[in-house]
Design an enzyme around this catalytic site. Structure first.
Site, PDB file in Angstrom:
ATOM      1  N   LYS A 187      -8.784   5.790  -7.479  1.00 27.47           N
ATOM      2  CA  LYS A 187      -8.059   4.570  -7.117  1.00 27.47           C
ATOM      3  C   LYS A 187      -9.035   3.453  -6.714  1.00 27.47           C
ATOM      4  CE  LYS A 187      -4.129   6.230  -8.281  1.00 27.47           C
ATOM      5  NZ  LYS A 187      -3.316   7.192  -7.580  1.00 27.47           N
TER       6      LYS A 187
HETATM    7  C1  LIG Z   1      -2.141   8.181  -7.636  1.00 29.91           C
HETATM    8  C2  LIG Z   1      -0.700   7.832  -7.572  1.00 29.91           C
HETATM    9  C3  LIG Z   1       0.162   8.378  -6.612  1.00 29.91           C
HETATM   10  C4  LIG Z   1      -0.229   9.497  -5.723  1.00 29.91           C
HETATM   11  O1  LIG Z   1      -1.335   9.250  -4.953  1.00 29.91           O
HETATM   12  P1  LIG Z   1      -2.016  10.479  -4.189  1.00 29.91           P
HETATM   13  O2  LIG Z   1      -2.842   9.785  -3.139  1.00 29.91           O
HETATM   14  O3  LIG Z   1      -2.830  11.233  -5.183  1.00 29.91           O
HETATM   15  O4  LIG Z   1      -0.927  11.295  -3.596  1.00 29.91           O
HETATM   16  C5  LIG Z   1       1.455   7.914  -6.532  1.00 29.91           C
HETATM   17  N1  LIG Z   1       1.907   6.984  -7.383  1.00 29.91           N
HETATM   18  C6  LIG Z   1       1.127   6.448  -8.345  1.00 29.91           C
HETATM   19  C7  LIG Z   1       1.695   5.407  -9.239  1.00 29.91           C
HETATM   20  C8  LIG Z   1      -0.188   6.879  -8.478  1.00 29.91           C
HETATM   21  O5  LIG Z   1      -0.954   6.381  -9.454  1.00 29.91           O
END
Ligand SMILES: *Cc1c(COP(=O)(O)O)cnc(C)c1O
Length: 387
Positions: A187
């Site tokens: 991210k």
């Molecule tokens: C990565 C992601 C999540 C989940 O994030 P985590 O921190 O891995 O639980 C939720 N929604 C979207 C759209 C994502 O890309």
């Protein structure tokens, strides 16, 4: 081939993050403690609104779950979200026994279509969960209008949206019940695994803090006494194990300081892709309205219908040229669990389906050099020329 493979994503972890983790390890306090608390305070300062409660958790999935739990969602309730997302957005609704109503996207933004949201509302609808796809803000003005008209909660899945603006305001400070960010490895900032639940609702914040750690509360004790002994707690609910460790928070403290610089780097890569691929038989990534910030977590490219080469073969050829790509997302309506539970058909989600069949995500991350970006551009041109 002499050039090394360019991965689809890589985190940028600097010496500051490493030193802070080492400091944490040497401190004797490795789980949730002073650094997680500082990360929460820094996050509120980053968003620039002192009225915000920021609750650090071990994933965005956990944060989304806590937000919906705190809003009292349960069996019989419905939550509307986009089919064009990661399963985490929707799965948390099922954790609570509530039901998911998936709707189509607006093909011009790849974000949830407010008209489809309005059409999907039933007497059971309790909440709307927009996703800021790729880091481009969803149409929050329209979504909040719908929510107000039908008395619905809005929980933003902002996993891609740090930092993103809507109406000149940072996502996280809009008028939603809660907003949840992700610090997963790929991210826009990372703590390895982690997330942040942001809300202005003091009661929701308190519930989430309690449920984040086993449903344990120290607040109940001091009705008759001035001080709570350090060993005392009460279990007020069967909570979860969703706390963020200080080891992870140590990384986050320094990632957050770089969030704006990281965004500028990704925006520059996006601008180069958009400029260099203009005029080719592709639909370049949707752009934000003038003056708005796009977090550019993803750069989705769509092949036009005239490109005979399929998307899968396109990705294979890029891979052969040493470029890692991905697809965001295989829509939920195609996933066996969601498809079968709600008897979903691709024809009910024509825009998401069409985008999915033609889309790939190009690498876009801060460790890419200018030469890496040019390699991607050249590879896309080469593959298109032979398509
Ligand atoms: C990565 C992601 C999540 C989940 O994030 P985590 O921190 O891995 O639980 C939720 N929604 C979207 C759209 C994502 O890309």
């Amino acid at each position: 081939m002499s050039t090394p493979f360019l991965p689809f994503a890589l985190p940028e972890i600097g010496d500051d993050e490493i030193a802070e983790v080492v400091d944490t390890l040497k401190s004797g306090w490795v789980t949730t403690g002073p650094k997680a608390k500082r990360f929460e305070a820094d996050f509120a300062a980053f968003l620039g609104d002192p009225a915000l409660h920021c609750i650090a958790v071990n994933s965005a999935t956990a944060g989304l779950h806590l937000a919906l739990e705190g809003l009292g969602l349960g069996p019989g309730d419905e939550v509307i979200t986009t089919t064009h997302t990661f399963t985490a957005t929707a799965e948390v609704v099922r954790y609570l026994g509530a039901d998911v109503k998936l709707v189509d996207i607006d093909p011009s933004t790849l974000n949830i279509d407010p008209a489809a949201v309005a059409a999907a509302i039933t007497p059971r609808t309790r909440a709307l969960m927009p996703v800021h796809y790729g880091g481009l803000a969803a149409d929050m003005a329209a979504i909040h209008d719908i929510a107000r008209a039908h008395d619905l909660h809005v929980v933003e899945d902002a996993a891609h949206a740090l930092p993103t603006t809507h109406g000149g305001r940072l996502v996280g400070t809009l008028d939603s019940a809660a907003t949840v960010f992700s610090f997963y490895a790929n991210k826009t900032i990372t703590t390895g695994e982690g997330g942040m639940l942001v809300t202005r609702d003091a009661a929701l914040a308190q519930r989430a803090r309690t449920m984040r750690l086993h449903g344990m509360s120290r607040d109940a004790f001091d009705r008759f006494t001035a001080t709570v002994p350090s060993w005392y707690y009460e279990v007020v609910a069967p909570g979860f194990k969703y706390n963020l460790t200080d080891i992870a928070a140590a990384i986050g403290l320094h990632q957050l300081k770089k969030a704006h610089a990281f965004q500028q780097k990704r925006a520059a890569i996006a601008a180069r892709y958009t400029e260099a691929l203009a005029g080719l038989p592709v639909v370049t990534a949707p752009l934000p309205p003038a003056g708005e910030r796009h977090a550019w977590h993803l750069y989705p490219l769509r092949l036009t219908d005239g490109v005979a080469l399929g998307r899968d073969a396109f990705i294979e050829r890029l891979y052969a040229l040493g470029i890692g790509c991905s697809v965001h997302y295989i829509p939920l309506h195609l996933q066996p669990y969601w498809r079968d539970r709600y008897q979903l058909k691709a024809a009910d989600f024509p825009h998401s389906q069409h985008a999915y069949e033609r889309m790939l995500s190009l690498p876009i991350y801060t460790r890419m050099t200018d030469a890496d970006v040019e390699r991607v551009v050249e590879a896309v041109r080469t593959v298109l020329a032979a398509a």
